[in-house]
Structure formats: structure tokens, C-alpha cells
Design a protein around this motif. Structure first.
Motif, PDB file in Angstrom:
ATOM      1  N   SER A 175      28.464  45.354  40.354  1.00  0.00           N
ATOM      2  CA  SER A 175      29.071  44.931  39.090  1.00  0.00           C
ATOM      3  C   SER A 175      29.824  43.614  39.252  1.00  0.00           C
ATOM      4  N   LEU A 176      29.961  42.913  38.142  1.00  0.00           N
ATOM      5  CA  LEU A 176      30.768  41.702  38.095  1.00  0.00           C
ATOM      6  C   LEU A 176      32.169  42.108  37.649  1.00  0.00           C
ATOM      7  N   HIS A 177      33.155  41.818  38.482  1.00  0.00           N
ATOM      8  CA  HIS A 177      34.535  42.170  38.183  1.00  0.00           C
ATOM      9  C   HIS A 177      35.297  40.905  37.784  1.00  0.00           C
ATOM     10  N   LEU A 178      35.923  40.919  36.616  1.00  0.00           N
ATOM     11  CA  LEU A 178      36.723  39.800  36.142  1.00  0.00           C
ATOM     12  C   LEU A 178      38.184  40.203  36.218  1.00  0.00           C
ATOM     13  N   THR A 179      39.015  39.363  36.858  1.00  0.00           N
ATOM     14  CA  THR A 179      40.396  39.773  37.097  1.00  0.00           C
ATOM     15  C   THR A 179      41.367  38.610  36.966  1.00  0.00           C
ATOM     16  N   ASN A 180      42.615  38.948  36.639  1.00  0.00           N
ATOM     17  CA  ASN A 180      43.706  37.981  36.602  1.00  0.00           C
ATOM     18  C   ASN A 180      44.493  37.978  37.911  1.00  0.00           C
ATOM     19  N   GLU A 181      44.075  38.804  38.863  1.00  0.00           N
ATOM     20  CA  GLU A 181      44.777  38.866  40.158  1.00  0.00           C
ATOM     21  C   GLU A 181      44.722  37.498  40.847  1.00  0.00           C
TER      22      GLU A 181
ATOM     23  N   PHE B 248      24.866  35.853  38.606  1.00  0.00           N
ATOM     24  CA  PHE B 248      25.095  36.521  39.888  1.00  0.00           C
ATOM     25  C   PHE B 248      24.232  37.772  40.056  1.00  0.00           C
ATOM     26  N   GLY B 249      23.416  38.093  39.061  1.00  0.00           N
ATOM     27  CA  GLY B 249      22.512  39.222  39.179  1.00  0.00           C
ATOM     28  C   GLY B 249      23.191  40.572  39.205  1.00  0.00           C
ATOM     29  N   CYS B 250      24.282  40.695  38.483  1.00  0.00           N
ATOM     30  CA  CYS B 250      25.018  41.963  38.457  1.00  0.00           C
ATOM     31  C   CYS B 250      24.480  42.865  37.340  1.00  0.00           C
ATOM     32  N   SER B 251      24.672  44.170  37.516  1.00  0.00           N
ATOM     33  CA  SER B 251      24.142  45.132  36.548  1.00  0.00           C
ATOM     34  C   SER B 251      25.055  45.309  35.345  1.00  0.00           C
ATOM     35  N   ASN B 252      26.361  45.214  35.540  1.00  0.00           N
ATOM     36  CA  ASN B 252      27.285  45.361  34.421  1.00  0.00           C
ATOM     37  C   ASN B 252      28.572  44.591  34.695  1.00  0.00           C
ATOM     38  N   ILE B 253      29.495  44.652  33.742  1.00  0.00           N
ATOM     39  CA  ILE B 253      30.734  43.868  33.804  1.00  0.00           C
ATOM     40  C   ILE B 253      31.938  44.800  33.766  1.00  0.00           C
ATOM     41  N   VAL B 254      32.878  44.550  34.666  1.00  0.00           N
ATOM     42  CA  VAL B 254      34.162  45.255  34.654  1.00  0.00           C
ATOM     43  C   VAL B 254      35.227  44.209  34.335  1.00  0.00           C
ATOM     44  N   ASP B 255      35.605  44.121  33.066  1.00  0.00           N
ATOM     45  CA  ASP B 255      36.575  43.105  32.642  1.00  0.00           C
ATOM     46  C   ASP B 255      37.992  43.650  32.780  1.00  0.00           C
ATOM     47  N   GLY B 256      38.931  42.800  33.184  1.00  0.00           N
ATOM     48  CA  GLY B 256      40.321  43.227  33.340  1.00  0.00           C
ATOM     49  C   GLY B 256      40.553  44.066  34.584  1.00  0.00           C
ATOM     50  N   TRP B 257      39.710  43.889  35.583  1.00  0.00           N
ATOM     51  CA  TRP B 257      39.831  44.682  36.816  1.00  0.00           C
ATOM     52  C   TRP B 257      41.140  44.350  37.535  1.00  0.00           C
ATOM     53  N   THR B 258      41.763  45.358  38.162  1.00  0.00           N
ATOM     54  CA  THR B 258      42.986  45.174  38.932  1.00  0.00           C
ATOM     55  C   THR B 258      42.810  45.782  40.323  1.00  0.00           C
ATOM     56  N   LEU B 259      43.705  45.440  41.208  1.00  0.00           N
ATOM     57  CA  LEU B 259      43.634  45.924  42.584  1.00  0.00           C
ATOM     58  C   LEU B 259      43.872  47.433  42.685  1.00  0.00           C
ATOM     59  N   SER B 260      44.364  48.043  41.617  1.00  0.00           N
ATOM     60  CA  SER B 260      44.576  49.499  41.636  1.00  0.00           C
ATOM     61  C   SER B 260      43.289  50.260  41.337  1.00  0.00           C
TER      62      SER B 260
END
Length: 277
Positions: free
Chosen positions: A41-47, A22-34
Motif C-alpha cells: 500500500s501507499l502510505h501518506l503521512t504528516n510524520e 509506485f505500483g501500489c494496490s491501495n492508499i492509506v491516507d493520514g497514516w501515523t507511526l501508531s
């Protein structure tokens, strides 16, 4: 970019490959709506999708894609770059993985330990009645509901294994599962005699009982601990016991006691009894 999916589906394991795709610069793992969305950035979430859709209606600005679709898109792009039928050492995952994870076959989610026990429980029925006899003879719902509930109740009341099974090593829980397996298979195969009672107003019962439970817990905010078999084995509920004895009329007179009934009086054990040294 927000990639969403349930915990354990493989988001973190494939995070780096997805970031590159996806051509993202970094990863935000475990991202939440808060949390804030980090641009680029690439956001990975369980939401869940529903919660994310609601958030987008209230201003969430990001592309949303489910994990399965993201994997399929990435693998398709890799195959296209490599050329049909060719191979590449840079491929981060097998294209079949993203497809297979969504197939109806999900045997890997079932513990083989219980399946092994279930097979033995089904063997007992097979040798007694003939394997898969229920698919031909059919079953009555009430019989298998009684069997399943009976095994669960016996287990709950402290009997771990079914005493009727040779060796007495087959859990009542497994026997209950076997009963439910036959019941469900008969339902699928249209071989079930459905003798359930007329449909109950469960919504009313649930609402009334939930309100009652809440009222009980509100009245007693600090409930006492439950008595359990393990607790009893460790001395739960054991208090000092002072034996009570029956005194004869002559002993009553000797001790100067006034209250008695026919056959003697029940009294706390005195320091010294008549005739006791």
C-alpha cells in the motif's frame, strides 16, 4: 511505500497518481507511526523525517520518500514515457508544480489583505521621509524595536488603530509589522546600526521562568478566568453594590451607634436614616 510531507502540501490531491506510479494496490491516507504498515500500500503521512528515521531504526520496514521528491520522480517518469517535448493527456500534474512548490518564492503563503495594509503603512513613511530612505540613511535597531513594541502594546491595551495616521483606520499591528519590515531590510542590506545590549543569558532565564510557571500552575490547578474587554462589556465582574454613606455625629447618636471618627462614620446603609421618610 511511505510518502511524507507537511499537512496541506498536496499528498492527498495527488494520491491516486502516486499510487499508480509506485505500483501500489491501495492508499492509506493520514497514516501515523501508531499504525501498522500495510504491505503493498501507499502510505501518506504528516510524520517528520526524523521520527520516521528513528522508527526505521527500531524495525519500521518500508521505503521512505518525501512528497516533493516523489512528485519529481513521478513527473520525470511521465515526461520520459511521453518523449521529450511531447504532451500527454494522462499526466496527473504539471511537472513544474513539484519543482515550484520547493522554490524560494512562497508569496502564495502570505495573505494579500495584510500586504495591502502594510503597503499603506509603508506609504506613510515614504511620503514623510522618502521611499526606501532607510536603505541609504540606515536605521538604529533600538528605534525600530521601540516603535514595534510600542504599537503592539497600544493595540494590546485596547487602542486598535494608530491615532496619528489620517483617518485612524490603520491598525497598530500593521504599524508594528512595518517597523519590523524596515528593521529586517536594514539588517539584510547591512544598513543596521546594531545597538542591542550585551547578549543576555536567555537559556538561564527560560529555564528558571519555566520552572516558576510550572510551580505556580501546580499550586493553583484551577485558575480564575481572565478579565477581558469583551467579558467586561458582557457584565463580567459586576456584582450587587450597596452604597456606603458618611453619618454626622447627630445621626450617629440618633441611630445608637458608638464608633465614629472625625467627620462621621462609614457604615452600611441603614434601613431608615435620620430625617429620611
Amino acid at each position: 511505500m511511505i510518502v511524507y510531507g507537511p499537512e496541506g502540501c498536496g499528498k492527498t490531491r495527488n494520491a491516486e497518481a502516486l499510487r499508480k506510479h509506485f505500483g501500489c494496490s491501495n492508499i492509506v491516507d493520514g497514516w501515523t507511526l501508531s499504525q501498522y504498515v500495510v504491505k503493498g500500500s501507499l502510505h501518506l503521512t504528516n510524520e517528520t523525517k526524523d521520527d520516521l528515521d528513528i522508527a526505521r531504526q527500531h524495525g519500521l520496514s518500508a521505503n521512505l520518500i518525501p512528497f516533493g521528491a516523489a512528485m519529481t520522480q513521478m513527473d520525470t517518469a511521465i515526461i520520459a514515457r511521453a518523449g521529450l517535448g511531447s504532451t500527454t493527456t494522462e499526466k496527473p500534474s504539471n511537472p513544474k508544480d513539484s519543482v515550484g512548490i520547493r522554490k524560494w518564492r512562497q508569496y502564495a503563503t502570505v495573505p494579500a489583505t495584510v500586504i495591502a495594509e502594510l503597503g499603506v503603512a509603508m506609504l506613510e513613511g515614504a511620503v514623510k521621509y522618502g521611499r526606501h530612505n532607510y536603505r541609504v540613511a540606515g536605521v538604529r535597531a533600538s528605534v525600530y524595536v521601540d516603535a514595534a513594541k510600542g504599537h503592539i502594546d497600544q493595540w494590546w491595551e485596547g487602542e486598535d488603530c494608530d491615532p496619528d495616521v489620517p483617518g485612524q483606520r490603520l491598525s497598530h499591528i500593521v504599524k508594528a509589522i512595518a517597523s519590523l519590515v524596515v528593521l529586517r531590510d536594514a539588517e539584510i542590506q547591512k544598513m543596521l546600526t546594531d545597538d542591542r545590549p550585551p547578549k543576555a543569558n536567555l537559556d538561564r532565564v527560560r529555564l528558571d521562568m519555566q520552572a516558576t510557571v510550572e510551580a505556580i500552575l501546580d499550586r493553583y490547578p484551577e485558575p480564575k478566568d481572565a478579565f477581558t474587554e469583551i467579558g467586561v462589556r458582557n457584565g463580567q465582574g459586576v456584582t450587587e453594590f450597596r452604597p456606603r454613606i458618611h453619618l454626622t455625629p447627630s445621626e450617629i447618636l440618633g441611630l445608637g451607634l458608638q464608633s465614629f471618627h472625625s467627620g462621621g462614620i462609614v457604615s452600611e446603609r441603614p434601613t431608615t436614616l435620620v430625617g429620611e421618610k
